[in-house]
Design a protein around this motif. Structure first.
Motif, PDB file in Angstrom:
ATOM      1  N   TYR A  46      66.211  19.539 -15.859  1.00 13.54           N
ATOM      2  CA  TYR A  46      67.601  19.316 -16.251  1.00 13.54           C
ATOM      3  C   TYR A  46      67.744  19.566 -17.746  1.00 13.54           C
ATOM      4  CZ  TYR A  46      67.387  16.743 -11.846  1.00 13.54           C
ATOM      5  OH  TYR A  46      67.174  16.391 -10.548  1.00 13.54           O
ATOM      6  N   GLY A  47      68.893  20.108 -18.135  1.00 12.40           N
ATOM      7  CA  GLY A  47      69.081  20.350 -19.566  1.00 12.40           C
ATOM      8  C   GLY A  47      70.463  20.868 -19.891  1.00 12.40           C
ATOM      9  N   THR A  48      70.624  21.255 -21.131  1.00 14.68           N
ATOM     10  CA  THR A  48      71.879  21.826 -21.606  1.00 14.68           C
ATOM     11  C   THR A  48      71.644  23.281 -21.985  1.00 14.68           C
ATOM     12  OG1 THR A  48      71.475  21.223 -23.928  1.00 14.68           O
ATOM     13  CG2 THR A  48      72.606  19.594 -22.541  1.00 14.68           C
ATOM     14  N   GLN A  49      72.700  24.074 -21.891  1.00 14.54           N
ATOM     15  CA  GLN A  49      72.691  25.436 -22.409  1.00 14.54           C
ATOM     16  C   GLN A  49      74.053  25.704 -23.042  1.00 14.54           C
ATOM     17  OE1 GLN A  49      70.137  27.173 -22.808  1.00 14.54           O
ATOM     18  NE2 GLN A  49      68.713  26.171 -21.402  1.00 14.54           N
ATOM     19  N   GLY A  50      74.026  26.379 -24.180  1.00 16.63           N
ATOM     20  CA  GLY A  50      75.279  26.688 -24.856  1.00 16.63           C
ATOM     21  C   GLY A  50      75.698  25.649 -25.866  1.00 16.63           C
ATOM     22  N   ALA A  51      74.878  24.603 -26.041  1.00 20.26           N
ATOM     23  CA  ALA A  51      75.163  23.607 -27.076  1.00 20.26           C
ATOM     24  C   ALA A  51      74.551  24.085 -28.390  1.00 20.26           C
ATOM     25  CB  ALA A  51      74.599  22.245 -26.679  1.00 20.26           C
ATOM     26  N   SER A  52      74.850  23.380 -29.455  1.00 16.39           N
ATOM     27  CA  SER A  52      74.272  23.714 -30.761  1.00 16.39           C
ATOM     28  C   SER A  52      73.864  22.420 -31.446  1.00 16.39           C
ATOM     29  CB  SER A  52      75.291  24.478 -31.623  1.00 16.39           C
ATOM     30  OG  SER A  52      74.734  24.835 -32.869  1.00 16.39           O
ATOM     31  N   PHE A  53      72.715  21.898 -31.004  1.00 11.34           N
ATOM     32  CA  PHE A  53      72.244  20.604 -31.482  1.00 11.34           C
ATOM     33  C   PHE A  53      71.345  20.711 -32.714  1.00 11.34           C
ATOM     34  CE2 PHE A  53      72.694  19.286 -26.831  1.00 11.34           C
ATOM     35  CZ  PHE A  53      73.889  18.620 -27.052  1.00 11.34           C
ATOM     36  N   GLY A  54      71.418  21.805 -33.434  1.00  9.94           N
ATOM     37  CA  GLY A  54      70.594  21.984 -34.622  1.00  9.94           C
ATOM     38  C   GLY A  54      69.655  23.167 -34.462  1.00  9.94           C
ATOM     39  N   SER A  55      68.769  23.335 -35.414  1.00 10.26           N
ATOM     40  CA  SER A  55      67.825  24.438 -35.387  1.00 10.26           C
ATOM     41  C   SER A  55      66.566  24.017 -36.128  1.00 10.26           C
ATOM     42  CB  SER A  55      68.439  25.693 -36.017  1.00 10.26           C
ATOM     43  OG  SER A  55      67.536  26.792 -35.950  1.00 10.26           O
ATOM     44  N   PHE A  56      65.708  24.977 -36.404  1.00  7.81           N
ATOM     45  CA  PHE A  56      64.466  24.705 -37.129  1.00  7.81           C
ATOM     46  C   PHE A  56      64.190  25.892 -38.041  1.00  7.81           C
ATOM     47  CE2 PHE A  56      59.804  24.131 -37.557  1.00  7.81           C
ATOM     48  CZ  PHE A  56      59.783  22.784 -37.877  1.00  7.81           C
ATOM     49  N   VAL A  57      63.761  25.609 -39.244  1.00  4.27           N
ATOM     50  CA  VAL A  57      63.515  26.644 -40.248  1.00  4.27           C
ATOM     51  C   VAL A  57      62.034  26.693 -40.587  1.00  4.27           C
ATOM     52  CG1 VAL A  57      63.999  27.395 -42.613  1.00  4.27           C
ATOM     53  CG2 VAL A  57      65.805  26.332 -41.248  1.00  4.27           C
ATOM     54  N   VAL A  58      61.491  27.901 -40.615  1.00  3.22           N
ATOM     55  CA  VAL A  58      60.130  28.116 -41.112  1.00  3.22           C
ATOM     56  C   VAL A  58      60.220  29.126 -42.243  1.00  3.22           C
ATOM     57  CG1 VAL A  58      57.773  28.817 -40.569  1.00  3.22           C
ATOM     58  CG2 VAL A  58      59.180  27.724 -38.805  1.00  3.22           C
ATOM     59  N   THR A  59      59.625  28.801 -43.381  1.00  5.28           N
ATOM     60  CA  THR A  59      59.679  29.692 -44.542  1.00  5.28           C
ATOM     61  C   THR A  59      58.283  30.212 -44.875  1.00  5.28           C
ATOM     62  OG1 THR A  59      59.357  27.889 -46.143  1.00  5.28           O
ATOM     63  CG2 THR A  59      61.620  28.366 -45.472  1.00  5.28           C
ATOM     64  N   TYR A  60      58.230  31.459 -45.290  1.00  2.00           N
ATOM     65  CA  TYR A  60      56.968  32.087 -45.700  1.00  2.00           C
ATOM     66  C   TYR A  60      57.128  32.515 -47.151  1.00  2.00           C
ATOM     67  CZ  TYR A  60      55.973  32.192 -40.723  1.00  2.00           C
ATOM     68  OH  TYR A  60      55.762  31.832 -39.409  1.00  2.00           O
ATOM     69  N   SER A  61      56.295  31.964 -48.010  1.00  7.59           N
ATOM     70  CA  SER A  61      56.481  32.149 -49.447  1.00  7.59           C
ATOM     71  C   SER A  61      55.175  32.503 -50.156  1.00  7.59           C
ATOM     72  CB  SER A  61      57.053  30.872 -50.078  1.00  7.59           C
ATOM     73  OG  SER A  61      58.230  30.461 -49.428  1.00  7.59           O
ATOM     74  N   ILE A  62      55.345  32.936 -51.397  1.00  2.28           N
ATOM     75  CA  ILE A  62      54.222  33.238 -52.285  1.00  2.28           C
ATOM     76  C   ILE A  62      54.469  32.478 -53.580  1.00  2.28           C
ATOM     77  CG2 ILE A  62      55.383  35.277 -53.245  1.00  2.28           C
ATOM     78  CD1 ILE A  62      52.695  36.667 -53.406  1.00  2.28           C
TER      79      ILE A  62
END
Length: 249
Positions: free
Chosen positions: A138-154
């Motif tokens: 069971y779940g949701t689709q089409g919602a926008s409950f946030g996201s996740f960020v990954v950064t690659y740096s020098i």
């Protein structure tokens, strides 16, 4: 580095993980990248830590998925335990009336099996890697409950020691990687939804009424997030306004 795991050092990057901000991964990616290279984040989260961004990866909007609780409206999320990656995601889960439980990705399947959590909150594109498809009933689709960020740096020290030619090559490759990754995440997201539906998953697609109600909730969460940072002497409101502005371009 994932800013959600080091909010003391990259507090303002959490703005891209707030709920209701975007539904298209590439739009969110390009907005964050502009802030990381030319905007407020370039001065704070990156410049403040003496690092230079090379490329970034934002994940598709988070959905709720679990094995035991049918979802017919967002009201059904109240009272359940939902896995959180931390940061602003905790605010979102509490605003939904649920309880956030912080677990790492690899701990999610075991958490669902043992009942430590009732549902996962995350992108569809990550579920296969954690072997959650069989538990996605069971779940949701089409919602926008946030996201996740990954950064690659020098580090700035190393970056400043590079020739202009190498800097230009890295900058070009970074831009191309941003676009490639966001498009790949979009494709993988759709593929994951189909795979889970083929396995019998029952997904709730929010009604217009639920979307409107959650939009008000998301606005409240963002305002709370910004105020808490402002109160700590950080520029939460400025980061929120800038991210919204970039998303609108």
């Amino acid at each position: 580095m994932s800013p959600a795991y080091v909010t003391d050092k990259m507090a303002l990057s959490d703005v891209a993980m707030l709920p209701g901000m975007f539904t298209e991964v590439c739009k969110g990616t390009h907005a964050y990248w502009k802030m990381a290279t030319e905007g407020l984040l370039a001065k704070t989260d990156f410049g403040g830590n003496k690092i230079h961004p090379i490329f970034v990866a934002l994940l598709p909007p988070y959905q709720v998925i679990g094995p035991h609780h049918p979802i017919k409206s967002f009201e059904d999320l109240k009272g359940i335990k939902i896995r959180s990656s931390g940061g602003s995601v905790d605010l979102t889960i509490r605003a939904l009336g649920a309880t956030p439980v912080k677990l790492t990705g690899p701990e999610t399947r075991e958490g669902l099996e043992r009942g430590t959590i009732d549902a996962n909150l995350g992108p569809n594109s990550s579920l296969k890697g954690y072997d959650i498809f069989p538990l996605a009933k069971y779940g949701t689709q089409g919602a926008s409950f946030g996201s996740f960020v990954v950064t690659y740096s020098i580090s700035d020290r190393v970056w400043n020691g590079l020739s202009d030619e190498v800097k230009q090559a890295l900058a070009k490759a970074g831009e191309e990687t941003n676009t490639h990754l966001c498009q790949a995440h979009e494709r993988e997201n759709l593929s994951a939804i189909k795979a889970m539906e083929d396995l019998g998953a029952d997904f709730y697609h929010p009604t217009d009424a639920d979307k409107q109600a959650f939009a008000a909730t998301a606005t409240s969460v963002a305002a709370q997030w910004a105020k808490e940072l402002d109160d700590r002497g950080k520029q939460g409101s400025a980061a929120l306004a800038e991210f919204k502005s970039e998303l609108g371009k």
